[in-house]
Design a protein around this motif. Sequence first.
Motif, mmCIF file in Angstrom:
data_model
loop_
_atom_site.group_PDB
_atom_site.id
_atom_site.type_symbol
_atom_site.label_atom_id
_atom_site.label_comp_id
_atom_site.label_asym_id
_atom_site.label_seq_id
_atom_site.Cartn_x
_atom_site.Cartn_y
_atom_site.Cartn_z
ATOM 1 N N SER A 167 9.510 64.420 28.138
ATOM 2 C CA SER A 167 10.504 64.953 29.079
ATOM 3 C C SER A 167 10.935 63.879 30.062
ATOM 4 O O SER A 167 12.115 63.760 30.395
ATOM 5 C CB SER A 167 9.933 66.122 29.877
ATOM 6 N N THR A 168 9.966 63.096 30.515
ATOM 7 C CA THR A 168 10.303 62.048 31.475
ATOM 8 C C THR A 168 11.190 61.001 30.823
ATOM 9 O O THR A 168 12.124 60.494 31.445
ATOM 10 C CB THR A 168 9.027 61.389 32.018
ATOM 11 N N VAL A 198 13.317 61.517 28.321
ATOM 12 C CA VAL A 198 14.665 62.083 28.206
ATOM 13 C C VAL A 198 15.368 62.022 29.551
ATOM 14 O O VAL A 198 16.530 61.606 29.662
ATOM 15 C CB VAL A 198 14.581 63.541 27.691
ATOM 16 N N LEU A 199 14.644 62.389 30.583
ATOM 17 C CA LEU A 199 15.213 62.349 31.930
ATOM 18 C C LEU A 199 15.662 60.928 32.285
ATOM 19 O O LEU A 199 16.761 60.718 32.813
ATOM 20 C CB LEU A 199 14.159 62.838 32.929
ATOM 21 N N PHE A 214 7.720 64.750 37.517
ATOM 22 C CA PHE A 214 7.266 65.065 36.154
ATOM 23 C C PHE A 214 5.878 64.494 35.900
ATOM 24 O O PHE A 214 4.950 65.249 35.609
ATOM 25 C CB PHE A 214 8.264 64.536 35.119
ATOM 26 N N PHE A 218 4.111 65.665 25.846
ATOM 27 C CA PHE A 218 5.251 66.491 26.233
ATOM 28 C C PHE A 218 5.816 66.024 27.575
ATOM 29 O O PHE A 218 7.025 65.844 27.739
ATOM 30 C CB PHE A 218 4.817 67.963 26.311
ATOM 31 N N VAL A 219 4.927 65.803 28.527
ATOM 32 C CA VAL A 219 5.374 65.328 29.845
ATOM 33 C C VAL A 219 6.074 63.985 29.705
ATOM 34 O O VAL A 219 7.157 63.763 30.253
ATOM 35 C CB VAL A 219 4.177 65.205 30.817
ATOM 36 N N THR A 246 11.877 62.317 38.367
ATOM 37 C CA THR A 246 11.160 61.272 37.623
ATOM 38 C C THR A 246 9.771 61.039 38.218
ATOM 39 O O THR A 246 8.851 60.674 37.503
ATOM 40 C CB THR A 246 11.917 59.929 37.652
#
Lengths: 514, 497
Positions: free
Chosen positions: B38-39, B41-42, B9, B34-35, B6
Amino acid sequence: MPETNLTSNLHLLLPEFLLATLAFAVFAIDLLLPANRKKLLAWVSVAGLIGLLALALALLWGENEEMYGGLIKVDSYALFFKSFFILLGIFIILSSVDYVGKHLSHPGEYYGLILFSVLAMNVMAASREILTAYVALELMSFSFYIMVSYARYNPRSNEAGIKYVLIGAFSSAILLFGISMLYSTIGVTHFADISATLANAGDASPALWVGLALILVGLGFKVAAVPFHMWAPDVYQGAPLPVTAYLAVGSKAAAFALMLRLFAEAFMPSIDDWQIIVAIIAAITMTVGNLVAIAQHNIKRLLAYSSIGQVGFLLVGIAALSETSPLASNGVMLHIVGYSFTNLAVFVGIIAFFNMTGKEEIADFSGLADRHPFLAAAMAIGMFSLAGLPFFAGFTTKFYLFTAAANEGLLWLAGLAIVNSLISLYYYQVEIRHMYIQPAPDMEGKLEPASAHNPHPPPVGGGAEDASRHSPTPLIIGVLILMVLGTFFVGVYPFPIVEALDAATSAILPGAGS
Amino acid sequence: MELFLTILFPFVGGVLLAFFPPNRGREIKLFSAFVAFSTLVLSIVIFALYDYREGGYQFTESFTWLEHPLNISFSLGLDGISAPMVLLTGIVMFAAILVSWNIEHRPKDFFVLLMMLVAGVYGTFVTRDLFFLFFFYELAVLPMYLLIGVWGSSSDFGTFIRTKEYGAMKLVLYLVAGSVLVWVSILAVYWAASQAGTPTFSLEELQSVEFNDGFKHFENLFFPFFMVGFGVLAGLWPFHTWSPDGHVAAPTAVSMLHAGVLMKLGAYGIIRVGMILLPDGADTWMPVLIGLGTVNVLYGAIAAMSQQDLKYVVGYSSVSHMGYVFMGIATLHPLGVGGAVLQMFSHGIMTALFFALVGVIYDRTHVRDIRVLEGLSKRMGFTAAFFAVAGLASLGLPGLSGFIAEFLVFVGVFEEYLPLAVLAVIGAAITAVYILRLLAKVFFGPISPRWEHLGEASKIEMGAIALLGFVLLFVGVWPLPFMDVINAGVSTIPGVS
């Protein structure tokens, strides 16, 4: 001490001998070179220093020997600072090349003097006898006296030189007087003997304390601690820029290398008597330095006062020295390392800017982020680091240093130092505001009124002619990148450096096992 | 590794962004999104995987950073208090990046700084070491000056101007002044722990140190340092004045992140460091905190009522709502503290939604004066609808997240400090007044001819707004998954019963 000792381990001084040889060689080569090839001298000096660094590390790693009957000690503390000063010399020379070519005459002596000052700094860190230390300090000071006034035709540089010589001579006299008082009362000058005498002294004579106080005052002048700082802003402003950078980083680091050894090895037993004095000087120094810095309009004066503030932080570490804990000694050295990277990042940025524009007022930096984003970013990183924000060296080294102070019960001093960091953030942000927020002044209009009507292309990228005339050379950008990376490295992963510092500290404070 | 990611990213994303060519705005934004996605979702995965039945720190990992005698280790861990905060950061960050699609001035620098800010926020929430908590805490403050100063906007009040430079400098100096107090007390904590024979910065090890043993009034002396130091960032009255000025000057995304997430760092710090390390000090000082929190609620609400600038209304409303967080924390009652943590989450989403909507309106009207904005719902139906959702959540309408959180806080305060609970409810009533007045005037009144040709929010902005609105609704309707996790965390705080 037996006679044989004087020469049996003389090879351990090989780096110093070779450094002196190199300096003389640079003077000699200078005579033979035509005027347009003088740049070669810089490369000779840098190559020589790199070789010396390798030699010193290979030869002296793990050595712990006294020389000349204890005048000089070759130990891990000396080796740490030797490597540090040689690297510093390399970076100063590299960042000087463009500046010297443009603004100074007689480059040969310039590089030679830098080499001599590096030699002096090495001896300062290694000497364990107070007169040896004094002689080394003078060698460094004399190199600086000449370098400060190196811009012969610039009245400011001359003025700075005169001031520096007079104040330097004055402070040397005070220092020497203090040393003589010390000698007259206890009759010894070796650090170890002083320490042993002080430990048994009980209630020593007032003359001894006057001597110690005078030594402190003399050193205070050398590092520009308040109230002995008045020379610093004028000298910083007048000196050629790379010399200012060297003065701000090198002379301070060397003086603290000397002080740290002196206080740790010689004066430690009477720490209860001087701790509070050093703490008060530290408190005044950082507060005055940072408050006065707010009012500055010239970037060199600003950095002069900011470096006075940094001296205050380093004195916090001296006040927090302890026989049983390596924290304070490590903290001072770590802060010196981090401060050097950081301050050089800022100074090299200013040198690059000055090479392009010939200006050094804070307002001249307006709009720099548009014209030279990397230059602005590197200087902003340096300033954030000086202000003690994280990811950069300043945060980590200050945290280490202030923790050391708090751990010795000097929480009030650590607290004051933290407040000072806050004050410094203000004036660094003002500078950053100029670089990032303020629009660029119409520089062309001011400089060349004739061409003011020429429509210039937008600042991003600059015009074709602009770009060639107004862009930093790859060399100075390279140095700048290295300094920024160093700032990050110390800030994020200081572990390897702290390992080296532990070794260095164990040499001067054997009781402070980590 | 999950928690380290976390931080990594956004951090690595920011570093990579720095190498993009500065004029490729579109690519820069796509990559940032995009970053951020992804973060997000993480963060969702981490939140979902946190096992509240087990409780305590999970996903732990630890690397030694500096050895003895400092004993600093880079150790990470997530508990029931930080888990919702991680989720909050992910959501607000993604939404903030989406609403920044119209940044045209030096977009690269903007997104790099935004990523650094978020990396700092994540770091603060997931670390278990006092040094690194402070490290990341300061990191989150670092980019603020540039973010506000370069991309912010100045407000003209006719007789005087609040410049963005003023707002930026005020915000940073206030926050760093707060962290001065925090830093001093961190050093004091280390010193005391070192005296007690355990020199360390590890939060768990420090938790078992009896600070009062070495020095009798240690906890009472240093708890207020943490309370005020962190409280500055959380907008604690009377140290809140940076908040309206700073948030108004900041660009939309920064206001969202700052009011939505960074202010929560302050409250989180009070809980994580102040209450957990110094429970006796917390016990002594909580009556003061609840008093200040009550002032926060009332003062913020009254100030919000008298603002003419839409963004100042939201800014003061943040101050008011953070008051509920202080009150909840100060009850030291499981319901109250749990409600405070939920309020941190809920208010984070809600205020991010507010700032996003104000940003959308300002981009189109170039005005934030509520005397001029009239009847916008005719042209901006979507924006108006979600402003209503945020507003209703703000005044605590059942079915939206604000209700649950504030209700729990009220219950806690009722149990412990009855008269103050009455004042807190009055605060909620004032909130209702200014929110409903605002809705009626700005959105649902007769439209002024000046706004006849106004356009609606863009698709991307709608996405961000809908995401935030949906979360408000979700928590309001089904708070159980959140409360389970939060209660698992609250139950481990010493002194809460």
